[in-house]
Write an enzyme that holds these catalytic residues in place. Structure first.
Site, short mmCIF file in Angstrom:
data_model
loop_
_atom_site.label_atom_id
_atom_site.label_comp_id
_atom_site.label_asym_id
_atom_site.label_seq_id
_atom_site.Cartn_x
_atom_site.Cartn_y
_atom_site.Cartn_z
N SER A 74 0.85 -1.17 0.00
CA SER A 74 0.00 0.00 0.00
C SER A 74 0.89 1.23 0.00
O SER A 74 2.08 1.14 0.21
CB SER A 74 -0.87 0.01 1.25
OG SER A 74 -0.06 0.25 2.38
N LYS A 75 0.29 2.37 -0.21
CA LYS A 75 1.09 3.59 -0.25
C LYS A 75 1.82 3.81 1.07
O LYS A 75 2.91 4.34 1.11
CB LYS A 75 0.18 4.79 -0.53
CG LYS A 75 -0.26 4.80 -1.96
CD LYS A 75 -0.58 6.19 -2.44
CE LYS A 75 -0.95 6.12 -3.91
NZ LYS A 75 -1.37 7.38 -4.45
N ARG A 76 1.18 3.41 2.14
CA ARG A 76 1.80 3.52 3.46
C ARG A 76 3.14 2.84 3.50
O ARG A 76 4.04 3.24 4.18
CB ARG A 76 0.91 2.80 4.47
CG ARG A 76 0.04 3.66 5.26
CD ARG A 76 -0.42 2.93 6.50
NE ARG A 76 0.20 3.49 7.69
CZ ARG A 76 0.04 4.73 8.09
NH1 ARG A 76 -0.68 5.55 7.38
NH2 ARG A 76 0.62 5.18 9.18
#
Length: 594
Positions: A362-364
């Site tokens: 994920s972008k995280r």
RNA sequence: GCGCCCUUCGUCUAUCGGUUAGGACGGCAGCCUUUCACGUUGCAAAGACGGGUUCGACUCCCGUAGGGCGCGCCA
């Protein structure tokens, strides 16, 4: 075995044989492998196990004679001039590009015995990286590019770049730019001009027509609504969701008026499709699970699976290296190759990279564009090294140069299981690279990244030639302590600070705990120094410490606080030297009198 | 649901039928030391589970469980 052939064979890399299924001689008999070391032998044996579980079987099905016939047909086709034809492809945003079509190289069918005819197979390796420009170059794409690049370099071949922009709705020029920038930053140069897939739509349409002519494709008049209904019904009945073949054998004369048909591939319904994958081994997909996929949309534009096959073929791609998420596509594409009578390139499907939690990136986590890694202060070389170790290994080697990567990169070093992205390890590697990069080079990286990091532009404006000199001088001490260029930049703040220096909490504490007095004590010693060098200053301060009965730390920490405004810095005598006599004495005086 | 794939320390991996299952990151402890780092020494830490095959299995086979990917007129 003819000595000439043997020589030829041992001199090259096994993995670039299209014929990775051919049975190999038992090691004891295989005189071609005399000189290999243990490691090479182990790898070779592993490779045999991996891709040739039932090679004997295959060989029976297609004897050498047939392979030779195939080869001759190929040669004739070349001689007839088709190979000389060139397509010129214009593209908005990229430059035009010429592609040799359709046979820029000569390859053999997958299933014959290679050792006999290997003299014919001197075709160089051609890999490609084929991102779709719907976003930035993410970490998985970067690694795919790296593998393609490394393999091409390793074999002395080429890596081509093709932008898969047939989805006009989602493709953007910004994404194309981001991808090209990302590749350049990572140092992954491609050969020739980037190719726009969309620009080749005409050629794809021609192939679709050819497929119809060959009875390998057909018009389908189902509307999207009908297909949706079909899907819903299948789901409700818990059946597999696939096209039901309504128009597969239906007379086009019965076509409803006013419906633009799509063209569907007439996929084989029985038997199975085999992918001989260099990473995954032999993967068998039952044909009944593959439906008749759309190859040409109702608006006349080609879809991915058709375009990929045509382009890879036309561009002379010999080795496809991409993510395993394309494995089922590989089966469909194999069917298309076969339907066109084209050779199937060697395929390698590399396992995916997951986030730290094992789930999709994920972008995280790490699903950031590579430019984000630049902004975080990672060195391209470090990222390359880290990425190379995700899904690929060369024994226990952890830290290696890009040159070594190229030297070592074999397809059989690629694993099968997914890996997780680990920032801690990346950081560690990056720190190693920062420490080991020569100062001048590191300074160049540092300056180059400033425009991309917070507050970097301001700092850049404060850097003149004189400051560059100071930075260079401070670098040996600074780089020892930085894991990223961002940290490096932050740790250099004391060089830019204006008097009176702002003090952080710990620095204040040090000065309050007797630091001020200590400074007042050393100040005259420093003032008296005749030679302002780290070496001489250290000697002088040590003499003073001894005389005053103080541990060196009792002087060093207050000095650090006064000179840098913090409690951590490079060796304090180096700091004194880099800062210079005047500035140093002034900063100390500021705190000593306070 | 169907198909394909995967499963060794927390993480990345080595192993390729016989190893005290190795290395690296991270963690912990020590040393070095003017801080922080670097470096260095040591410690803890793994074959998902169940069956088979074999003299011998982490390694080969089958099953189970868990996970991933795919199943678009996206790529």
């Amino acid at each position: 075995m003819c000595p000439h052939l043997r020589q030829h064979e041992t001199g090259r890399n096994d993995a670039d044989e299209p014929d990775h299924q051919a049975p190999r001689l038992a090691p004891e008999q295989d005189s071609g492998h005399h000189n290999e070391n243990d490691r090479q032998r182990q790898r070779r044996l592993a490779r045999q196990r991996k891709v040739a579980p039932d090679a004997t079987h295959q060989q029976e099905r297609r004897p050498d004679r047939e392979a030779v016939a195939f080869l001759l047909a190929d040669l004739r086709q070349q001689a007839s001039g088709t190979a000389q034809k060139r397509h010129t492809i214009p593209f908005d945003g990229l430059r035009p590009c010429a592609i040799r079509a359709p046979h820029g190289h000569l390859r053999l069918p997958l299933t014959h015995h290679a050792t006999r005819i290997s003299a014919f197979m001197s075709s160089p390796v051609v890999t490609r990286f084929a991102p779709s420009p719907t976003g930035f170059l993410h970490i998985g794409g970067a690694r795919t590019a790296l593998f393609n690049w490394a393999y091409a370099k390793h074999t002395g071949g080429k890596m081509l770049l093709r932008i898969e922009d047939t989805d006009r709705e989602r493709s953007t020029d910004a994404a194309v730019t981001a991808i090209l920038d990302g590749l350049r930053w990572l140092g992954l140069n491609w050969d020739g001009e980037a190719v726009s897939q969309f620009a080749r739509a005409g050629r794809h349409r021609d192939v679709a027509q050819e497929l119809i002519k060959r009875g390998k494709a057909y018009f389908c008049y189902c509307t999207p609504e009908e297909l949706e209904a079909m899907r819903a019904k299948a789901e409700a009945e818990k059946r597999q969701i696939r096209y039901d073949g309504t128009w597969r054998d239906r007379d086009p004369a019965t076509a409803p008026a006013g419906v633009n048909p799509v063209i569907r591939f007439r996929a084989p319904q029985e038997g199975e499709t085999v992918i001989n994958d260099h990473a995954q081994g032999r993967v068998v997909i039952p044909n009944k699970d593959l439906d008749d996929l759309i190859i040409l949309r109702s608006d006349g534009n080609p879809t991915y699976n058709l375009s990929v096959v045509v382009d890879d073929h036309d561009m002379g791609v010999t080795h496809i290296i991409r993510g395993v998420d394309h494995l089922t596509n590989a089966a469909r594409q194999t069917q298309i190759y076969l339907a066109m009578g084209w050779d199937v390139p060697s395929m390698t499907h590399v396992p995916l990279i997951h986030g730290p939690d094992g789930a999709k990136l994920s972008k995280r986590h790490g699903a950031l564009g590579v430019e984000a890694y630049r902004e975080m202060g990672y060195l391209p070389a470090a990222l390359r090294n880290y990425l190379a170790r995700l899904g690929w290994s060369h024994g226990d080697d952890e830290i290696f140069s890009t040159g070594q990567l190229v030297e070592w990169f074999e397809l059989d070093g690629i694993g099968k299981s997914a890996s997780r992205f680990d920032f801690a390890k990346l950081e560690n590697l990056n720190g190693h690279y920062i420490r080991h990069t020569p100062d001048a080079e590191l300074l160049a990286h540092w300056l180059a990244v400033l425009p991309y990091i917070e507050g970097g532009s301001d700092r850049l404006s404060q850097i003149d030639e004189q400051m560059k000199g100071k930075l260079l001088k401070a670098l040996p001490g600074l780089k020892e302590r930085a894991k990223t260029l961002k940290e490096l930049n932050a740790s250099a703040a004391y060089l830019f600070a204006q008097r009176p220096l702002p003090l952080d909490e710990k620095a204040r504490q040090i000065l309050a705990d007797g630091g001020t007095q200590a400074l007042a004590g050393v100040l005259p010693v420093l003032k008296a120094a005749t030679n302002w060098s780290a070496h001489d200053l250290e000697a002088a301060v040590k003499v003073h410490a001894e005389a005053a009965g103080l541990k060196l730390g009792k002087l060093a920490q207050p000095l650090r606080a006064a000179l840098t405004g913090t409690s951590t810095s490079p060796g304090i005598f180096d700091v004194l030297e880099v800062l210079g006599r005047e500035e140093s004495l002034a900063r100390i005086a500021d705190q000593a009198s306070a």
